[in-house]
Every structure is written in C-alpha cells, then in structure tokens.
Design a protein around this motif. Sequence first.
Motif, mmCIF file in Angstrom:
data_model
loop_
_atom_site.group_PDB
_atom_site.id
_atom_site.type_symbol
_atom_site.label_atom_id
_atom_site.label_comp_id
_atom_site.label_asym_id
_atom_site.label_seq_id
_atom_site.Cartn_x
_atom_site.Cartn_y
_atom_site.Cartn_z
ATOM 1 N N GLN A 70 0.829 -1.202 0.000
ATOM 2 C CA GLN A 70 0.000 0.000 0.000
ATOM 3 C C GLN A 70 0.871 1.262 0.000
ATOM 4 O OE1 GLN A 70 -3.525 0.574 0.006
ATOM 5 N NE2 GLN A 70 -3.484 -1.534 -0.767
ATOM 6 N N GLU A 71 2.051 1.181 0.617
ATOM 7 C CA GLU A 71 2.959 2.329 0.619
ATOM 8 C C GLU A 71 3.405 2.682 -0.797
ATOM 9 O OE1 GLU A 71 3.220 0.465 4.686
ATOM 10 O OE2 GLU A 71 3.100 -0.245 2.613
ATOM 11 N N GLU A 72 3.679 1.653 -1.609
ATOM 12 C CA GLU A 72 4.059 1.895 -3.002
ATOM 13 C C GLU A 72 2.853 2.347 -3.821
ATOM 14 O OE1 GLU A 72 7.165 -1.074 -4.660
ATOM 15 O OE2 GLU A 72 6.123 -2.166 -3.066
ATOM 16 N N ARG A 73 1.725 1.719 -3.588
ATOM 17 C CA ARG A 73 0.510 2.069 -4.330
ATOM 18 C C ARG A 73 0.163 3.546 -4.145
ATOM 19 N NH1 ARG A 73 -5.411 1.376 -2.872
ATOM 20 N NH2 ARG A 73 -6.504 1.330 -4.886
ATOM 21 N N TRP A 74 0.207 3.998 -2.899
ATOM 22 C CA TRP A 74 -0.159 5.385 -2.654
ATOM 23 C C TRP A 74 0.957 6.356 -3.009
ATOM 24 C CZ3 TRP A 74 -4.788 7.189 -2.565
ATOM 25 C CH2 TRP A 74 -5.825 6.314 -2.253
ATOM 26 N N GLY A 75 2.173 5.864 -3.111
ATOM 27 C CA GLY A 75 3.237 6.697 -3.659
ATOM 28 C C GLY A 75 2.898 7.088 -5.086
ATOM 29 N N TYR A 76 2.370 6.106 -5.842
ATOM 30 C CA TYR A 76 1.949 6.398 -7.212
ATOM 31 C C TYR A 76 0.681 7.243 -7.235
ATOM 32 C CZ TYR A 76 -0.263 6.125 -11.679
ATOM 33 O OH TYR A 76 -0.891 6.495 -12.834
ATOM 34 N N TRP A 77 -0.357 6.813 -6.503
ATOM 35 C CA TRP A 77 -1.646 7.483 -6.599
ATOM 36 C C TRP A 77 -1.600 8.921 -6.103
ATOM 37 C CZ3 TRP A 77 -5.639 7.023 -9.467
ATOM 38 C CH2 TRP A 77 -5.985 5.772 -9.999
ATOM 39 N N ALA A 78 -0.759 9.213 -5.142
ATOM 40 C CA ALA A 78 -0.639 10.598 -4.672
ATOM 41 C C ALA A 78 -0.188 11.501 -5.810
ATOM 42 C CB ALA A 78 0.338 10.676 -3.503
ATOM 43 N N LYS A 79 0.787 11.045 -6.580
ATOM 44 C CA LYS A 79 1.260 11.838 -7.715
ATOM 45 C C LYS A 79 0.201 11.918 -8.803
ATOM 46 C CE LYS A 79 4.013 14.225 -10.234
ATOM 47 N NZ LYS A 79 4.203 15.666 -9.890
ATOM 48 N N HIS A 80 -0.466 10.824 -9.082
ATOM 49 C CA HIS A 80 -1.507 10.778 -10.113
ATOM 50 C C HIS A 80 -2.646 11.744 -9.775
ATOM 51 C CE1 HIS A 80 -4.000 8.216 -13.045
ATOM 52 N NE2 HIS A 80 -4.837 9.118 -12.574
ATOM 53 N N ILE A 81 -3.131 11.680 -8.556
ATOM 54 C CA ILE A 81 -4.239 12.540 -8.141
ATOM 55 C C ILE A 81 -3.807 14.001 -8.113
ATOM 56 C CG2 ILE A 81 -5.747 13.141 -6.208
ATOM 57 C CD1 ILE A 81 -5.783 10.104 -5.534
ATOM 58 N N SER A 82 -2.631 14.259 -7.566
ATOM 59 C CA SER A 82 -2.146 15.635 -7.474
ATOM 60 C C SER A 82 -2.012 16.262 -8.855
ATOM 61 C CB SER A 82 -0.802 15.672 -6.752
ATOM 62 O OG SER A 82 -0.300 17.003 -6.709
ATOM 63 N N LEU A 83 -1.423 15.537 -9.784
ATOM 64 C CA LEU A 83 -1.191 16.067 -11.130
ATOM 65 C C LEU A 83 -2.500 16.387 -11.833
ATOM 66 C CD1 LEU A 83 0.908 16.606 -13.418
ATOM 67 C CD2 LEU A 83 0.479 14.253 -14.181
ATOM 68 N N ASN A 84 -3.467 15.496 -11.726
ATOM 69 C CA ASN A 84 -4.686 15.636 -12.516
ATOM 70 C C ASN A 84 -5.798 16.415 -11.827
ATOM 71 O OD1 ASN A 84 -4.100 13.985 -15.001
ATOM 72 N ND2 ASN A 84 -3.656 12.460 -13.423
ATOM 73 N N ARG A 85 -5.756 16.492 -10.504
ATOM 74 C CA ARG A 85 -6.824 17.191 -9.774
ATOM 75 C C ARG A 85 -6.371 18.514 -9.176
ATOM 76 N NH1 ARG A 85 -9.706 20.079 -7.831
ATOM 77 N NH2 ARG A 85 -11.652 19.778 -6.660
ATOM 78 N N TYR A 86 -5.188 18.551 -8.579
ATOM 79 C CA TYR A 86 -4.780 19.736 -7.843
ATOM 80 C C TYR A 86 -3.761 20.602 -8.574
ATOM 81 C CZ TYR A 86 -7.320 17.303 -4.211
ATOM 82 O OH TYR A 86 -8.318 16.670 -3.508
ATOM 83 N N GLU A 87 -2.836 20.004 -9.303
ATOM 84 C CA GLU A 87 -1.857 20.793 -10.039
ATOM 85 C C GLU A 87 -2.431 21.335 -11.336
ATOM 86 O OE1 GLU A 87 1.974 18.768 -10.429
ATOM 87 O OE2 GLU A 87 1.436 17.525 -8.703
ATOM 88 N N ALA A 88 -3.336 20.624 -11.951
ATOM 89 C CA ALA A 88 -3.927 21.048 -13.217
ATOM 90 C C ALA A 88 -4.921 22.175 -12.981
ATOM 91 C CB ALA A 88 -4.614 19.863 -13.894
ATOM 92 N N THR A 89 -4.636 23.346 -13.542
ATOM 93 C CA THR A 89 -5.578 24.451 -13.454
ATOM 94 C C THR A 89 -6.617 24.288 -14.561
ATOM 95 O OG1 THR A 89 -4.165 25.810 -14.870
ATOM 96 C CG2 THR A 89 -3.843 25.990 -12.489
#
Length: 284
Positions: A70-89
């Motif tokens: 789960q530590e590896e899974r969320w390492g990936y998903w944190a970046k995926h979610i951040s890029l597409n939901r929070y970093e993307a204006t």
Amino acid sequence: MKNNEQQALHRAMSALQEAECIVLGGGAGLSAAAGLAYGGERFTASFAPFIRRYGLTDMYSSGFYPFRTQEERWGYWAKHISLNRYEATVTRLYRDLFQLVRHKNYFVITTNVDSQFEKAGFPADRIFEVQGNYGYLQCAVACHDRLYNNETAVKEMLEQTINCTIPASLVPMCPVCGGTMDPHLRINAYFIQNEGWHQANEAYQRFLSAAEEKKTVLLELGVGYNTPGIIRYPFEKWTHQNRNATLIRLNKSDPEGMKENESKTISITSEMQDALSAWIAGDE
C-alpha cells in the motif's frame, strides 16, 4: 480545414444557437484535447521514477498496476491525483466550452474525474460525474458510503514520498472498518454511489425528461468506446427517439454513429479547440 468540415461547423453552430436545451457529454478525449493527456510527454515527464521502477507506460493502465504494498501504491496514486486534480488548473478548452453554453439551458454528464467542468465555472448542480472524482477517497470495500476529501492527505504523501513510496503512517485507512481505501473512481465493483451521486443522476434524468419536446442538442465531446454505455449509446438512443434532437459529435477517431440518426447527427473530426473557437466567434 476542408469544406465538409466547415459546413459541419456551420450546421453545428446553427443548431447550438437554436437549441432550447443542450446536453453536454464529456469523455476522456475532451480532457486529452485540453492538454490533460494520460500518456506521452506529460506522463514521462511527471512519472520518470515510477517508469524506471515499475515499467509503467501511461496513467490509465498504471491505475491497475499490482503494487506490492500500500505504501508503493499510494506513492503512485498521490502523484496521479495531485497532477490531474490539484496541479492542473482550468484549461482553455473547458473555459471556452462554458463560454459557449453559459447563457443556455444545459446539463453536463461526464466520465471524466478531473473536475475540469467545475473549475471552468459549470455549477456543481448541473454536473453528473458518473465515474467519480479524483478529489475523494472511499472505503475500498464500500463498508459505508461516505466520501473523504483527500487534498491534505495527498499533499502530505507527496511531501514524504521517497523512492516512489510513502511512509506506512500516511497510508489511508478506513475510519469505520479499518481496511484500506481507494480513490473514488469506478475501478471495481465497490465504487460508491452515495446520495450525492443519486441526486446528480436524478437531476440529469429530470433535465432529459424536460427536454423531450424541445429543440435539444446533445453535444458529445471526446467520447470513445471505453465506456460507451454511459454517454455514447444513450445519446444515440435519445437522438433517435426525440424528433427535435440533434447530435453533435466531436471525436477525432470515432466519428461514426447509427445510420438511423444520420440526418440528425453532425460529426466533426477537426481539433476540438478549433471547433469551439469557431462556434464562440459565430455566437458573438
């Protein structure tokens, strides 16, 4: 632009101007056209460590990668979610789409989960996000139907990611059953359709019912055959059943439709931004 494309754009503009109701159907191709592609340079530039470590090829298939922990899974998903939901204006394409319909009676149904419609100004009560939203977490086995905002958690995960892995203390755990959590996405049979989801669905169905006897444009944007039963096929069926309906399909790779709807369908394969710019210019 070819003559047939120009003619299609003019027909579409006329239909949109005359429309009493507009149903917007947004698929993955819409966000890709807006610059939020799940592959290519955007993926390789943002996920280089994950590509080297796991051999990932794109963001869509990476969502189903069998991470060992789960530590590896969320390492990936944190970046995926951040890029597409929070970093993307908000993107220009979605802003222009809102400009096109903002004075009309409209409703949005979308399989996209990146909140671009809402960021562009579309009111939340006119949007039905069928497949979920990157901004929320849910119990992985749906032991209860509450959704949890994940912005703070995702930021903390990103800040403490080392070698594509987050600390065990940051792995999201269900506060009710103590099990693991998932992004609120339709990735398996445990996707939560809570009260908010059903209210959005009911609002969408009410809009369709009210539009049945009116001049209605179904504006289908970047919808392919990954989940055609959500937007593409229902739009075809609704167009066929309602005599005042016009289906406008913007899709570079899958423009074909039902032969029975041929006279009521306008298919456009030019760049989506070009089409929207032309329509907006014609509406001013």
